[in-house]
Design an enzyme around this catalytic site. Structure first.
Site, PDB file in Angstrom:
ATOM      1  N   ARG A  57       0.813  -1.224   0.000  1.00 35.26           N
ATOM      2  CA  ARG A  57       0.000   0.000   0.000  1.00 35.26           C
ATOM      3  C   ARG A  57       0.842   1.269   0.000  1.00 35.26           C
ATOM      4  NH1 ARG A  57      -3.712  -1.493   4.780  1.00 35.26           N
ATOM      5  NH2 ARG A  57      -4.138   0.736   4.857  1.00 35.26           N
TER       6      ARG A  57
ATOM      7  N   THR B  54       2.380 -14.054  12.467  1.00 38.28           N
ATOM      8  CA  THR B  54       3.358 -13.377  13.326  1.00 38.28           C
ATOM      9  C   THR B  54       4.138 -14.349  14.208  1.00 38.28           C
ATOM     10  OG1 THR B  54       1.423 -12.820  14.692  1.00 38.28           O
ATOM     11  CG2 THR B  54       2.355 -11.053  13.396  1.00 38.28           C
TER      12      THR B  54
END
Ligand code: UD1
Ligand code: MG
Length: 454
Positions: free
Chosen positions: A20, A86
């Site tokens: 992004r 994660t």
């Protein structure tokens, strides 16, 4: 054992794709206050006592590894080949975990504003026996964050948005993502994490529920939302910059500097402004600037990699480039650029000059428009101007060249040879004056024009 005597490994996750950002650069190498986000985080965890650093990068992120090698050569780099969550990312640093540490900090490189003190607070419960310590914040809008699920005061789980029940979604206390784990427990907890969830990922956050299930204490430490904001796009990057700038300005003012219009001043993470420094509006401080006591930086000046000595005056509209070093009481005035040059005590360069690769002696005066010609297209050469020398306006000093102490250079000179101490150098055409020439010229030209001459 106090925090400072406990060993600490910090694992910094830097594998974010950052699509992004729409950038050729990896996200965590974008800068906030003149330093990459990754360096902010490495610096903060180090200040919080991490004595070992591990950075987990994605498969195509050689640029990040290069930065780490250059700026934090003691850090180990691990590659997460496939993005699987994660917890999986943290386990990519397994070798670092296996080497053992009292405390393990997990930080995100795209969350650059967390203060060293917050990391230290996050570690503190571990010294008191906690297995996991989680950084929480009250989210103005919790959408997208993991929620901290408590039973009474105890944290029992972190529920990701996608896996949360409606009741859990109503919780405002969210997971900032940062976590500290007891080094003795970390591997056992992380290895127990599965991927049976909405995203099919190995969630670091599951370590909380696992620890709780095993009867191990879990702690929550909180921080303001502003401090734990992450950066995923350019708008969030600008917001992080704004937050850091506000913080840096407050610190500068608390340290005794006057910022006349604080919001218009851009500082760097390492800007040092001494006591009674005055900064007028719209100045920019790039990295590596030290301004000493009582100096005034007038409006619209741009400084980088320079030292500005006590009681100096800079600008308005001055540019100090790397290696500019101004001694006490020096003056660099409007439209003056100084690069890699030492300007001696009380020396003055008041207007419209370029001084590069030079040594300007104490109390020397460079007139308006003095230029050091330091470059021949291949190499750079030095100019030295002795103490108390006076260089007339619009002079070009062609380096390498030396103007002696107390010497004068006539205005408009092009100086190509050394000038001895106390001498006068004139390097310009001699003036010729022709009496009556102008009226003769006008008469002759108006005659030619009348008779149709061209
Ligand atoms: C994560 C937390 C969430 C928290 C939020 C805060 C988990 C499961 N969820 O969610 O509770 O509220 O952060 O922003 O931890 N990363 C890797 N490799 C991976 C996955 C992630 O390195 O395989 C890195 C990312 O680059 C990023 C960080 O870990 O820096 C967080 O990953 P992200 O996907 O943004 O997690 P969130 O869904 O935001
Ligand atoms: Mg995220």
């Amino acid at each position: 054992m106090t925090e400072s005597s406990r060993s600490c490994l910090a694992i910094v996750l830097a594998a974010g794709e950052g699509t992004r950002m729409r950038s050729a650069r990896p996200k965590v190498l974008h800068e906030v206050a003149g330093r990459t986000m990754l360096e902010h985080v490495l610096d903060a965890v180090t200040r919080a006592g991490a004595d070992r650093l591990a950075v987990v990068v994605g498969p195509d992120h050689g640029a990040i590894a290069d930065l780490v090698a250059a700026r934090a050569p003691h850090a180990q780099v691990f590659v997460q080949e496939v993005r699987r969550g994660t917890a999986h990312a943290v386990l990519c640093a397994r070798a670092a975990l296996e080497a053992g540490a009292d405390d393990v900090i997990v930080a995100y490189a795209d969350t650059p504003l967390v203060e060293p003190d917050t990391f230290a607070r996050l570690r503190a419960p571990l010294a008191a026996g906690a297995a996991v310590s989680v950084l929480g914040f009250e989210a103005a809008d919790p959408t997208g964050y993991g929620r901290l699920v408590r039973a009474g005061e105890a944290l029992v789980a972190i529920r990701e948005e996608k896996d949360a029940s409606p009741q859990e979604r109503a919780i405002g206390l969210c997971n900032a993502g940062l976590m500290a784990l007891s080094g003795a427990r970390a591997l056992a907890l992380l290895d127990a994490v599965g991927c049976d969830n909405a995203k099919g990922e190995f969630y670091l956050t599951d370590a909380v529920e696992i620890a709780h299930g095993r009867g191990l204490p879990v702690a929550i430490v909180t921080a303001p939302e502003e401090e734990v904001q992450g950066v995923n796009d350019r708008v969030q990057l600008a917001r992080a910059e704004r937050t850091v700038q506000a913080r840096l300005r407050r610190r500068a003012m608390a340290g005794g500097a006057t910022l006349v219009d604080p919001d218009s001043v851009t500082l760097s993470h390492d800007t040092v402004l001494g006591r009674d420094v005055v900064v007028e509006p719209s100045c920019v401080f790039r990295p590596g600037v030290v301004v000493e006591e009582g100096a005034t930086i007038h409006a619209f000046s741009y400084l980088e990699g320079c030292r500005v000595g006590p009681r100096t005056s800079v600008g308005p509209y001055a540019r100090l480039r790397p290696g500019a070093d101004l001694a006490a009481g020096a003056k660099v005035g409007n439209f003056v650029e100084v690069k890699n040059a030492r300007v001696g005590e009380g020396a003055k360069i008041p207007h419209l000059s370029y001084v590069g690769d030079a040594e300007i002696g104490a109390r020397a005066n460079l007139g308006a428009g003095t230029i050091t010609c330091n470059y021949d297209g291949f190499l750079k050469y030095r100019t030295s101007v002795g103490e108390g020398a006076f260089v007339g306006s619009n002079s070009a000093l062609v380096a390498p060249v030396r103007i002696g102490a107390g010497a004068y250079v006539g205005s408009g000179s092009v100086v190509t040879q050394d000038v001895p101490d106390d001498a006068l150098a004139l390097g310009r055409g001699r003036q010729a004056v022709k009496e009556g020439w102008a009226s003769r010229f006008r008469a002759q030209q108006s005659e030619r024009k009348k008779s149709g001459g061209g």
